[in-house]
Design an enzyme around this catalytic site. Structure first.
Site, mmCIF file in Angstrom:
data_model
loop_
_atom_site.group_PDB
_atom_site.id
_atom_site.type_symbol
_atom_site.label_atom_id
_atom_site.label_comp_id
_atom_site.label_asym_id
_atom_site.label_seq_id
_atom_site.Cartn_x
_atom_site.Cartn_y
_atom_site.Cartn_z
ATOM 1 N N ILE A 28 0.837 -1.204 0.000
ATOM 2 C CA ILE A 28 0.000 0.000 0.000
ATOM 3 C C ILE A 28 0.878 1.262 0.000
ATOM 4 O O ILE A 28 0.591 2.231 0.702
ATOM 5 C CB ILE A 28 -0.988 0.006 1.184
ATOM 6 C CG1 ILE A 28 -0.267 -0.298 2.519
ATOM 7 C CG2 ILE A 28 -2.119 -0.965 0.955
ATOM 8 C CD1 ILE A 28 -1.159 -0.118 3.735
ATOM 9 N N PRO A 46 1.251 3.726 -2.224
ATOM 10 C CA PRO A 46 0.591 4.995 -2.548
ATOM 11 C C PRO A 46 -0.203 5.562 -1.367
ATOM 12 O O PRO A 46 -0.232 6.788 -1.158
ATOM 13 C CB PRO A 46 -0.320 4.641 -3.726
ATOM 14 C CG PRO A 46 0.346 3.469 -4.360
ATOM 15 C CD PRO A 46 0.904 2.687 -3.203
ATOM 16 N N TYR A 47 -0.847 4.687 -0.605
ATOM 17 C CA TYR A 47 -1.596 5.122 0.578
ATOM 18 C C TYR A 47 -0.649 5.766 1.594
ATOM 19 O O TYR A 47 -0.930 6.843 2.133
ATOM 20 C CB TYR A 47 -2.304 3.913 1.185
ATOM 21 C CG TYR A 47 -2.904 4.138 2.553
ATOM 22 C CD1 TYR A 47 -4.118 4.802 2.696
ATOM 23 C CD2 TYR A 47 -2.265 3.666 3.691
ATOM 24 C CE1 TYR A 47 -4.678 4.992 3.948
ATOM 25 C CE2 TYR A 47 -2.820 3.850 4.947
ATOM 26 C CZ TYR A 47 -4.022 4.508 5.071
ATOM 27 O OH TYR A 47 -4.565 4.701 6.311
ATOM 28 N N TYR A 48 0.469 5.110 1.857
ATOM 29 C CA TYR A 48 1.430 5.659 2.807
ATOM 30 C C TYR A 48 2.023 6.971 2.317
ATOM 31 O O TYR A 48 2.230 7.899 3.106
ATOM 32 C CB TYR A 48 2.535 4.640 3.105
ATOM 33 C CG TYR A 48 2.267 3.842 4.353
ATOM 34 C CD1 TYR A 48 2.463 4.396 5.604
ATOM 35 C CD2 TYR A 48 1.792 2.543 4.283
ATOM 36 C CE1 TYR A 48 2.200 3.683 6.764
ATOM 37 C CE2 TYR A 48 1.532 1.812 5.436
ATOM 38 C CZ TYR A 48 1.739 2.391 6.672
ATOM 39 O OH TYR A 48 1.477 1.690 7.817
ATOM 40 N N LYS A 80 -0.540 9.687 2.966
ATOM 41 C CA LYS A 80 -0.597 10.040 4.389
ATOM 42 C C LYS A 80 0.646 10.832 4.801
ATOM 43 O O LYS A 80 0.554 11.809 5.556
ATOM 44 C CB LYS A 80 -0.731 8.777 5.240
ATOM 45 C CG LYS A 80 -2.055 8.052 5.096
ATOM 46 C CD LYS A 80 -3.224 8.928 5.540
ATOM 47 C CE LYS A 80 -4.534 8.171 5.549
ATOM 48 N NZ LYS A 80 -5.683 9.059 5.880
#
Length: 214
Positions: free
Chosen positions: A126, A128-130, A133
């Protein structure tokens, strides 16, 4: 305090709204994208405002009028693509931060992800999610706002215990969503969380004590 919850239909957002509705210290306004969502909350006696994180900063600022705090608990969710992660988790967060400044709201609480500040510990599945954020948190830290960034571990749907571990650097752990929502409520007026960023997982300390020790 009057709290605008951004991400009201998310699992943490829904829990947070219930806690704030029951609170004797705070009131709540749920920011939602659709009229049917607003209707459902209004039936529960919860104030709402219609605005979309993919819309304008002005519309979010209007939704936040007369509030004292914005809590950003929104996320694109695991079923969407990287495009929505960029638009919601990063740009949506940036818009909410701009909206707070525009509306004259000083206090802002961000729900991030454990170790979002530390690239070497990002989960490879993940990334891109990190990344979203990480940079949303950096935008908030560089803003004029009195921020708190809460980085919860792996989120669980089991019942909360009310006991956590909170620190500036916790590499791994999990936490019930119930306890994340309660930690947000406790952080609203806990001065030790002002302009602070920390990881939070299940632990042995009552949430009040844990926040005082970070």
């Amino acid at each position: 305090m009057k709290v605008l919850v951004v991400g009201s239909n998310g699992q943490i957002g829904q829990r947070l709204i219930r806690l704030l509705k029951e609170s004797s210290e705070h009131t709540v306004r749920a920011m939602v994208r659709k009229q049917e969502q607003a209707d459902a909350y209004e039936k529960q006696g919860i104030e709402t405002a219609l605005a979309d994180l993919e819309g304008s900063v002005d519309s979010i600022a209007d939704a936040a009028k007369e509030c004292d705090v914005i809590v950003f608990a929104a996320g694109s969710g695991g079923k969407t693509g990287d495009d929505k992660t960029l638009l919601i988790d990063l740009d949506g967060a940036g818009k909410a931060i701009e909206a707070a400044e525009q509306a004259g709201i000083d206090r802002f609480i961000m729900v991030s992800a454990i170790q979002a500040n530390n690239r070497k510990n990002w989960h490879k599945n993940i990334l891109p999610y990190y990344a979203a954020k990480h940079y949303a948190d950096r935008v908030l830290e560089s803003s004029s706002l009195n921020y708190t960034i809460i980085r919860p571990g792996i989120l669980l749907n089991e019942s909360g215990t009310g006991k956590v571990a909170a620190a500036e650097n916790i590499v791994y752990g999990s936490i019930p969503r119930d306890d994340v929502a309660l930690a947000i409520v406790k952080a609203l007026s806990e001065k030790n969380t002002y302009r602070r960023t920390f990881d939070i997982i299940s632990g042995n300390d009552p949430i009040d004590d844990a926040l005082k020790k970070i």
